[in-house]
Structures are given as C-alpha cells and as structure tokens.
Design a protein around this motif. Structure first.
Motif, PDB file in Angstrom:
ATOM      1  N   TRP A  33       0.799  -1.232   0.117  1.00 20.58           N
ATOM      2  CA  TRP A  33      -0.328  -0.091   0.397  1.00 20.58           C
ATOM      3  C   TRP A  33       0.659   1.212  -0.137  1.00 20.58           C
ATOM      4  O   TRP A  33       2.093   1.032   0.391  1.00 20.58           O
ATOM      5  CB  TRP A  33      -1.321  -0.364   1.143  1.00 20.58           C
ATOM      6  N   ASP A  34       0.317   2.466   0.192  1.00 23.73           N
ATOM      7  CA  ASP A  34       1.453   3.294  -0.111  1.00 23.73           C
ATOM      8  C   ASP A  34       0.921   3.868   0.844  1.00 23.73           C
ATOM      9  O   ASP A  34       0.020   4.424   2.146  1.00 23.73           O
ATOM     10  CB  ASP A  34      -0.104   5.055  -1.562  1.00 23.73           C
ATOM     11  N   HIS A  35       2.535   3.755   2.405  1.00 19.90           N
ATOM     12  CA  HIS A  35       2.288   3.874   3.338  1.00 19.90           C
ATOM     13  C   HIS A  35       1.959   5.772   3.252  1.00 19.90           C
ATOM     14  O   HIS A  35       1.717   6.196   4.293  1.00 19.90           O
ATOM     15  CB  HIS A  35       3.788   3.378   3.515  1.00 19.90           C
ATOM     16  N   ALA A  36       2.385   6.148   2.914  1.00 23.56           N
ATOM     17  CA  ALA A  36       2.531   7.773   2.874  1.00 23.56           C
ATOM     18  C   ALA A  36       1.559   8.209   2.852  1.00 23.56           C
ATOM     19  O   ALA A  36       1.178   9.793   3.527  1.00 23.56           O
ATOM     20  CB  ALA A  36       2.711   8.535   1.782  1.00 23.56           C
ATOM     21  N   LEU A  37       0.025   7.261   2.203  1.00 26.94           N
ATOM     22  CA  LEU A  37      -1.054   8.301   2.866  1.00 26.94           C
ATOM     23  C   LEU A  37      -1.854   7.666   4.002  1.00 26.94           C
ATOM     24  O   LEU A  37      -2.873   8.498   4.655  1.00 26.94           O
ATOM     25  CB  LEU A  37      -2.915   7.316   2.413  1.00 26.94           C
ATOM     26  N   TYR A  38      -1.287   6.937   5.037  1.00 28.93           N
ATOM     27  CA  TYR A  38      -1.442   6.714   6.303  1.00 28.93           C
ATOM     28  C   TYR A  38      -0.062   6.980   7.525  1.00 28.93           C
ATOM     29  O   TYR A  38      -0.356   7.214   8.723  1.00 28.93           O
ATOM     30  CB  TYR A  38      -1.677   5.185   6.400  1.00 28.93           C
ATOM     31  N   TYR A  39       0.959   8.111   7.025  1.00 31.43           N
ATOM     32  CA  TYR A  39       1.970   7.916   7.993  1.00 31.43           C
ATOM     33  C   TYR A  39       1.635   9.058   8.528  1.00 31.43           C
ATOM     34  O   TYR A  39       1.679  10.169   7.630  1.00 31.43           O
ATOM     35  CB  TYR A  39       3.023   7.771   7.340  1.00 31.43           C
ATOM     36  N   ASP A  40       2.435   9.189   9.293  1.00 29.62           N
ATOM     37  CA  ASP A  40       2.269  10.413  11.110  1.00 29.62           C
ATOM     38  C   ASP A  40       3.367  10.403  11.419  1.00 29.62           C
ATOM     39  O   ASP A  40       3.031   9.261  11.953  1.00 29.62           O
ATOM     40  CB  ASP A  40       1.218  11.632  10.657  1.00 29.62           C
ATOM     41  N   ASP A  47      -6.354   7.883  12.066  1.00 27.51           N
ATOM     42  CA  ASP A  47      -6.615   7.333  11.321  1.00 27.51           C
ATOM     43  C   ASP A  47      -4.959   7.500  10.271  1.00 27.51           C
ATOM     44  O   ASP A  47      -5.066   7.127   9.465  1.00 27.51           O
ATOM     45  CB  ASP A  47      -7.447   8.299  10.308  1.00 27.51           C
ATOM     46  N   LYS A  48      -4.005   7.291  11.117  1.00 26.91           N
ATOM     47  CA  LYS A  48      -2.841   7.620  10.611  1.00 26.91           C
ATOM     48  C   LYS A  48      -1.828   6.286  10.959  1.00 26.91           C
ATOM     49  O   LYS A  48      -2.551   6.179  12.842  1.00 26.91           O
ATOM     50  CB  LYS A  48      -1.967   9.047  10.780  1.00 26.91           C
ATOM     51  N   LYS A  52       6.374   2.521  10.539  1.00 28.94           N
ATOM     52  CA  LYS A  52       7.157   2.933   8.911  1.00 28.94           C
ATOM     53  C   LYS A  52       7.855   1.531   8.718  1.00 28.94           C
ATOM     54  O   LYS A  52       7.904   1.605   7.484  1.00 28.94           O
ATOM     55  CB  LYS A  52       8.622   3.968   9.434  1.00 28.94           C
TER      56      LYS A  52
END
Length: 75
Positions: A33-40, A47-48, A52
């Motif tokens: 999946w596109d980890h950048a969409l869910y990472y903070d 929702d984050k 990593k």
C-alpha cells in the motif's frame, strides 16, 4: 509441521533465517500500500500510523483452499 511468517514459508526457511539472525521486519513495501497516505510521525493522529515497518510475507492461497465461497459481483 507447517509454518508461514515473514522469515519464510516453511520450518526450514524460518530456521535458516533465524540462524542467519534475519529479522523479517522491513519498511512497508510499496507493493502492499502507499504508506505515505497513512503515515504521520506524531502518535495518536486519527486514522494515521507512526510506524514505518512491519512483517510481510508472500504467500498465495485461494479462497477455495480456505473454504471461503467465491465473491459475488454486484447486479
């Protein structure tokens, strides 16, 4: 005996990886999946995730092998 995890798909593979001191924990692969969409980087952001890494495996199994009925498409 059977075994499937991030170090391998058989007891022999997992044992060899363990002896080689491999971890199985890796950065999230873009193929998952596109980890950048869910990472903070800040914990507790709704929702984050601030994680990593994860343990991923490539194991193919069909719905039939698991006894799950086929998916029914819409009308």
């Amino acid at each position: 005996m059977s075994l499937v995890n991030a170090l391998g798909n058989s007891p022999e593979e997992v044992w060899a990886a363990s002896l080689a001191m491999k971890s199985g924990i890796t950065p999230v692969p873009p193929s998952r999946w596109d980890h950048a969409l869910y990472y903070d980087p800040r914990p507790y952001v709704p929702d984050k995730t601030y994680c990593k890494v994860g343990a991923f495996q490539d194991f193919q199994i069909s719905r039939t092998e698991l006894g799950i009925p086929p998916m029914i498409s819409g009308p």
